[in-house]
Design an enzyme around this catalytic site. Structure first.
Site, short mmCIF file in Angstrom:
data_model
loop_
_atom_site.label_atom_id
_atom_site.label_comp_id
_atom_site.label_asym_id
_atom_site.label_seq_id
_atom_site.Cartn_x
_atom_site.Cartn_y
_atom_site.Cartn_z
N LEU A 152 29.08 26.17 59.56
CA LEU A 152 28.82 26.99 60.74
C LEU A 152 27.56 26.48 61.41
O LEU A 152 26.46 26.57 60.85
CB LEU A 152 28.67 28.46 60.34
CG LEU A 152 29.78 29.02 59.42
CD1 LEU A 152 29.55 30.49 59.14
CD2 LEU A 152 31.15 28.79 60.04
N GLN A 244 35.38 19.09 58.00
CA GLN A 244 34.82 18.51 56.79
C GLN A 244 35.74 18.64 55.59
O GLN A 244 35.42 18.19 54.49
CB GLN A 244 33.44 19.13 56.51
CG GLN A 244 32.42 18.74 57.57
CD GLN A 244 31.03 19.25 57.30
OE1 GLN A 244 30.60 19.31 56.15
NE2 GLN A 244 30.31 19.61 58.35
N HIS A 367 76.71 32.64 34.75
CA HIS A 367 76.18 31.48 34.04
C HIS A 367 74.91 31.90 33.30
O HIS A 367 74.46 33.04 33.42
CB HIS A 367 75.88 30.31 35.01
CG HIS A 367 74.80 30.62 36.01
ND1 HIS A 367 75.05 31.26 37.21
CD2 HIS A 367 73.46 30.38 35.99
CE1 HIS A 367 73.93 31.40 37.89
NE2 HIS A 367 72.94 30.87 37.17
N LYS A 544 39.46 51.53 39.45
CA LYS A 544 38.66 50.29 39.41
C LYS A 544 37.23 50.66 39.03
O LYS A 544 36.49 51.23 39.82
CB LYS A 544 38.68 49.59 40.77
CG LYS A 544 38.06 48.21 40.72
CD LYS A 544 38.16 47.52 42.07
CE LYS A 544 37.69 46.08 41.95
NZ LYS A 544 36.34 45.96 41.41
#
Length: 838
Positions: A152, A244, A367, A544
């Site tokens: 940046l 980059q 199968h 969490k």
């Protein structure tokens, strides 16, 4: 030898360091000796991120000079002819000829480059193939980046603060893709952002994705961001340099010094530091060395995920092929929104214990699908008549696309109209041993099936390619499968007619004594509530916990033996001594086991507080640990079991593992086994918010446990918390914010009506808001602060009467009452300032 010269021995190599008194940075008087000292001390950290990457250098032989008289600089790729022969290098063929690049694998090489006045070291995002020396082997097609980078760069009229604001926007976008982002102030003008990749995409593919992301941000923020390479377009904007990521481009290495007039460094930063863009400055080399002492390497997780620390002896390493995405064909044939089949972003990594599965597939034609784990995927064959039961009768086997390892536990209905539509069940399942594996030609394997599975026990099969045209036009897909004679003399196999009577197999055994390093925790991807809500029945929900992840390896206590507990952190560090109260886990289990959980500390309100836990995290002395333990007890919230009594549960579906967990672990004073949430996703999110938790973990009910992998079968669903605050001041802005402000200082009333400082917000504003808010602030200025503000945040502050009410989004509250990661939402004129309370 002259005083400003030294003869040193580094890594067994002799180096002569000269001109130590020579001034490289006249503005600060920094000498070559100080530069060499910096590189010697930072070497372990810089090498970690530069290992196996070719190094180009920018050299200032006479120093960087002054603004009036800049020093001469030249860019160097080739190693000079007189370079020591012990420096590892790789030859790369360019259109202009072959160049030999050094690899910074050791301190001796780094010091040699610094001695040669290489102040800046630049490296690509890809690593060379270990052991290759042929210049033809390293081409653009063999460059697979293990990290994505964004540079940046502020154009004229913009400054570092503007780059920091854009960094938050890039981070939000990449987090939404499940990528973690690591920031650095570049030491030059702007900010560098790195996101770890799995190394399965080419540089061109990564560059294309980065370009598209940059274009998206430019479209959303046209007055702030530009993604085009044309320099004339960059005035008053931040340029997102995505290029980059190209195979031919390099970026200054983390921890490299810069050739600016001050001795600054490309320095890793925390996101907390970047919360106030106006206060962010580039760091000098002395500051970086101090930070390493206090904070360690903030980029260490990036190196771990990119595999930089896995590199061994380069001279003795075997050549390896460039990684390939073996699931490209699989993904191209499936729409994850229409099929319940697992569709991961990348293939896994095979361990020492290989698995197989045979699935009975009622598709257009019945199968059986044989799948063998190999190189991180399930190599698959369709068997129209099932596995042979007679050594004299071979059966046809048609090789199909590689499947993800997660497919080993898949059972369900593939919707009609989708590829392979029909019912699929597991016919047999277990581990296998490779007798012979020749890709595309021959495979011989000893399959250890379940006693009540379709195979009826252990059987040895040979698969071989016929090289002939068969049911399809591709000879490479046409194989036969043969039952070995020795297997036929063992237990009689069940026929495929008994398939409906089979029972789901139990997981395979693993050695009873397991190394904790074998079980790095499985990681969740950042998800969206709406995407889970549409298929909520497929998911289980857990709270969490705001703590530290821990893998617990437990030797169960007995009447004669107190047992033992080892607590291992996410990055493999032993935490056992730090949390001695958790050794009681040994008495909470009946069998040896490996458990996954979270270490938490609770605040005064009974809610987990990470800030409170930090009092314990860095303690190492027994006396300190015991003293703090009395003030800040910790608890282990156990939520998964990976092994018990010598039995691996890694391939067992989540719901079955949870059931086993409750059978294995009993709770105690410090050990808890929280239930998965019994209710809807919305109810879980509401409960999590009431408990002041960060959010909810959604886990696929049929998901297997993949150690060390970040998967989309576990999702982090975070709250978007918001609240009202009062503006009590503002700090100066820079660059495009020079005439507005850099950040706002915030507060709220406590229960006694007194103002309490709550931190600052510096992101989320557009230019219109910046100007409008500044106008309103100028009309309510005052000389003294209306609330007590920490000294380090009063610098360049301007105070206002707390009349303006604002709405901010934030990620939580710190121990000292500050908002965590606040983002501006807007002003609120519908709320009285007196009503803004903590």
């Amino acid at each position: 030898m002259a005083r400003n010269e030294q003869q040193v021995s580094i890594d067994g190599h002799r180096l002569k360091l000269t001109s130590l008194d020579k001034v490289y940075y006249p503005q600060t008087g920094t000498t070559k000796g100080e530069v060499l000292d910096y590189y010697a001390r930072i070497a372990p950290y810089l090498i970690r991120h530069a290992r196996d990457r070719i190094a180009t250098r920018k050299r200032w032989v006479d120093g960087v000079g002054t603004p009036d008289k800049p020093g001469n600089v030249f860019f160097e790729k080739d190693l000079p002819e007189g370079a020591p022969s012990w420096i590892p290098s790789r030859a790369i063929k360019h259109s202009t000829g072959t160049k030999h690049y050094p690899l910074i694998q050791d301190q001796a090489t780094l010091m040699y480059l610094a001695q040669m006045a290489s102040l800046e070291l630049h490296i690509p995002q890809w690593r060379v193939l270990p052991g290759s020396s042929d210049p033809g082997t390293i081409t653009s097609e063999t460059r697979y980046p293990d990290r994505m980078v964004f540079d940046l760069d502020p154009g004229e009229g913009r400054e570092l603060a503007d780059c920091v604001e854009v960094a938050h926007l890039v981070r939000e976008l990449l987090n939404g893709m499940g990528l973690e982002v690591f920031p650095l102030t570049s030491g030059s003008k702007g900010v560098h952002l790195y996101a770890p990749l799995d190394g399965t995409s080419t540089s061109q593919q990564v560059s294309d994705v980065a370009h598209e992301l940059a274009r998206t941000l430019e479209s959303d923020h046209p007055k702030l961001i530009v993604s085009a390479m044309k320099k004339t377009l960059r005035k008053n904007k931040v340029f997102i340099d995505w290029s980059q990521n190209s195979a031919s481009k390099t970026t200054v290495a983390p921890y490299s010094m810069r050739g600016r007039f001050a001795p600054t460094v490309a320095a890793p930063r925390t996101w907390e530091e970047l919360d106030d863009p106006a206060s962010v400055e580039h760091l000098r080399f002395e500051e970086v060395l101090e930070r390493i002492e206090d904070l360690g390497d903030l980029l260490e997780p990036l190196a771990e995920r990119a595999g930089a620390d896995d590199a061994g002896d380069m001279e003795n390493a075997e050549p390896k092929e460039a990684p390939q995405d073996r699931l490209t064909t699989y993904r191209s044939m499936r729409d994850p929104d229409k099929t319940p089949e697992p569709v991961p972003d990348s293939h896994g990594k095979s361990g020492d214990e290989l698995i197989f599965v045979i699935q009975e597939h009622h598709a257009r034609r019945l199968h059986w699908d044989l799948r063998l784990e190999h190189e991180g995927v399930l190599v698959s064959w369709a068997l129209p008549k099932g596995p042979p039961t007679d050594p004299k009768r071979n059966h046809l086997a048609i090789q199909t696309e590689d499947h993800p390892i997660e497919y080993a536990t898949f059972e369900g209905t593939i919707p009609k109209g989708e590829y392979g539509g029909g019912e699929m069940t597991i016919w047999d399942w277990g581990t296998y041993e490779v007798e012979k594996w020749r890709d595309g030609k021959e495979v011989t394997a000893l399959l250890h099936g379940q006693p009540d599975g379709g195979l009826g026990g252990t059987k040895e099969f040979a698969l071989f390619n016929t090289g002939e045209h068969g049911p399809n036009d591709d000879p490479a897909r046409n194989w036969m499968i043969h039952l070995k004679e020795s297997s036929a003399k063992q237990t009689t196999s069940k026929s495929t007619k008994d398939a409906e009577e089979r029972q789901k197999p139990t997981p395979a055994k693993v050695p009873d004594r397991a190394d904790p390093a074998d079980y790095p925790p499985m990681l969740a991807t950042l998800g969206k509530v709406d995407s889970v809500r549409h298929h909520a029945d497929d998911w289980a929900f857990e709270m969490k916990w705001d703590g530290v992840r821990a893998i617990a390896t437990v030797q169960a206590a007995t009447d004669d033996d107190p047992g033992a507990v080892t607590l291992t952190s996410r990055n493999g560090l032993d935490m056992t001594d730090t949390y001695p109260e958790l050794v009681e886990l040994a008495r909470c289990v009946e069998h040896d086991c490996v458990l996954d959980g979270e270490i938490v500390a609770f605040g005064d309100g009974g809610n987990p507080e990470f800030g409170r836990l930090q009092r314990r995290i860095k303690l190492t002395k027994s006396k300190d640990i015991e003293q703090e333990r009395a003030k800040t007890p910790v608890y282990l919230m156990v939520f998964d079991v990976l092994r018990t009594n010598g039995e691996s549960l890694l391939r067992t579906p989540y719901e079955q593992r949870r059931q086993r967990l409750f059978e294995i672990v009993s709770e105690s004073e410090s050990i808890f086994v929280p239930e998965a949430f019994d209710g809807s996703l919305d109810d879980a999110m509401t409960s999590s918010k009431k408990l002041k938790l960060e959010g909810v973990l959604a886990k696929k009910k049929d998901s297997v446990y993949l150690p060390g992998k970040r998967t989309k079968t576990w999702l982090k669903l975070k709250h978007s918390m918001s609240r009202e605050v009062l503006i009590v001041g503002w700090r100066d802005g820079k660059g495009g914010r020079q005439n507005t402000f850099g950040s706002l200082l915030l507060a709220a009333h406590d229960e006694d009506g007194e103002l309490t400082y709550m931190g600052r917000v510096g992101t989320g504003f557009d230019m219109h808001q910046l100007r409008n808010i500044r106008e309103q602030l100028d009309s309510i200025t005052r000389k003294t602060p209306p609330v007590e503000v920490p000294a380090d945040q009063r610098r360049d502050a301007h105070w206002v009467t707390p009349k303006l009410v604002a709405d901010v989004e934030y990620g939580g509250i710190t121990r000292d009452g500050r908002l965590r990661h606040p983002v501006w939402r807007g002003l609120r004129d519908d709320i009285d300032p007196e009503d803004v309370t903590i």
